[in-house]
Design a protein around this motif. Structure first.
Motif, PDB file in Angstrom:
ATOM      1  N   TYR A 172       0.784  -1.234   0.000  1.00 50.00           N
ATOM      2  CA  TYR A 172       0.000   0.000   0.000  1.00 50.00           C
ATOM      3  C   TYR A 172       0.817   1.285   0.000  1.00 50.00           C
ATOM      4  O   TYR A 172       0.309   2.344  -0.362  1.00 50.00           O
ATOM      5  CB  TYR A 172      -0.965   0.011   1.195  1.00 50.00           C
ATOM      6  N   MET A 173       2.050   1.216   0.468  1.00 49.93           N
ATOM      7  CA  MET A 173       2.877   2.424   0.559  1.00 49.93           C
ATOM      8  C   MET A 173       4.322   2.134   0.154  1.00 49.93           C
ATOM      9  O   MET A 173       5.254   2.341   0.940  1.00 49.93           O
ATOM     10  CB  MET A 173       2.832   2.986   1.981  1.00 49.93           C
ATOM     11  N   PRO A 174       4.521   1.658  -1.062  1.00 52.27           N
ATOM     12  CA  PRO A 174       5.896   1.322  -1.472  1.00 52.27           C
ATOM     13  C   PRO A 174       6.787   2.559  -1.449  1.00 52.27           C
ATOM     14  O   PRO A 174       6.355   3.654  -1.774  1.00 52.27           O
ATOM     15  CB  PRO A 174       5.716   0.781  -2.892  1.00 52.27           C
ATOM     16  N   GLY A 175       8.005   2.362  -1.016  1.00 51.49           N
ATOM     17  CA  GLY A 175       8.968   3.455  -1.000  1.00 51.49           C
ATOM     18  C   GLY A 175       8.993   4.258   0.281  1.00 51.49           C
ATOM     19  O   GLY A 175       9.890   5.076   0.474  1.00 51.49           O
ATOM     20  N   LEU A 176       8.036   4.061   1.171  1.00 54.32           N
ATOM     21  CA  LEU A 176       7.995   4.809   2.429  1.00 54.32           C
ATOM     22  C   LEU A 176       8.536   3.935   3.557  1.00 54.32           C
ATOM     23  O   LEU A 176       7.932   2.929   3.924  1.00 54.32           O
ATOM     24  CB  LEU A 176       6.565   5.246   2.770  1.00 54.32           C
ATOM     25  N   LYS A 177       9.686   4.306   4.084  1.00 49.16           N
ATOM     26  CA  LYS A 177      10.277   3.578   5.208  1.00 49.16           C
ATOM     27  C   LYS A 177       9.496   3.921   6.464  1.00 49.16           C
ATOM     28  O   LYS A 177       9.314   5.094   6.803  1.00 49.16           O
ATOM     29  CB  LYS A 177      11.743   3.988   5.372  1.00 49.16           C
ATOM     30  N   LEU A 178       8.986   2.906   7.148  1.00 46.80           N
ATOM     31  CA  LEU A 178       8.211   3.117   8.370  1.00 46.80           C
ATOM     32  C   LEU A 178       9.129   3.188   9.582  1.00 46.80           C
ATOM     33  O   LEU A 178      10.172   2.545   9.639  1.00 46.80           O
ATOM     34  CB  LEU A 178       7.188   1.990   8.542  1.00 46.80           C
ATOM     35  N   HIS A 179       8.716   3.981  10.541  1.00 46.60           N
ATOM     36  CA  HIS A 179       9.466   4.176  11.788  1.00 46.60           C
ATOM     37  C   HIS A 179       9.616   2.845  12.513  1.00 46.60           C
ATOM     38  O   HIS A 179       8.705   2.004  12.494  1.00 46.60           O
ATOM     39  CB  HIS A 179       8.720   5.191  12.650  1.00 46.60           C
TER      40      HIS A 179
END
Length: 74
Positions: A33-40
Motif C-alpha cells: 500500500y505504501m511502497p517506497g515509504l520507510k516506516l518508523h
C-alpha cells in the motif's frame, strides 16, 4: 502511525493482510500500500486485532469505509 511513532509513542499497527505485516516486520516497508515509504521502527505490525488493541491508551481508526463495518463487528 508515522506521526505517533515520530512523537516517541509505541505504535501497534493492525494489518488485515499477513503479507503486509510480514513485509513491515521484515523490511520496514509496506510494499503493498505504501511502497517506497520507510516506516518508523516504533511501528510494530500485528495481524491480531486483539493484540493491537490490548493495553492501548489511544486507538486511532484509519480503516477504509468499505471495510469499516466488518472490522468493527469482529
Amino acid at each position: 502511525a508515522q506521526l505517533c511513532a515520530r512523537n516517541n509513542l509505541d505504535v501497534k499497527l493492525w494489518c488485515h493482510n499477513p503479507l503486509v505485516a510480514d513485509s513491515i516486520k521484515n523490511t520496514g516497508y509496506n510494499t503493498v500500500y505504501m511502497p517506497g515509504l520507510k516506516l518508523h521502527t516504533a511501528i510494530k505490525p500485528t495481524i491480531s486485532l486483539k493484540e493491537a488493541l490490548s493495553n492501548s491508551s489511544w486507538i486511532v481508526e484509519a480503516i477504509p469505509v468499505a471495510y469499516l463495518r466488518s472490522v468493527l463487528l469482529a
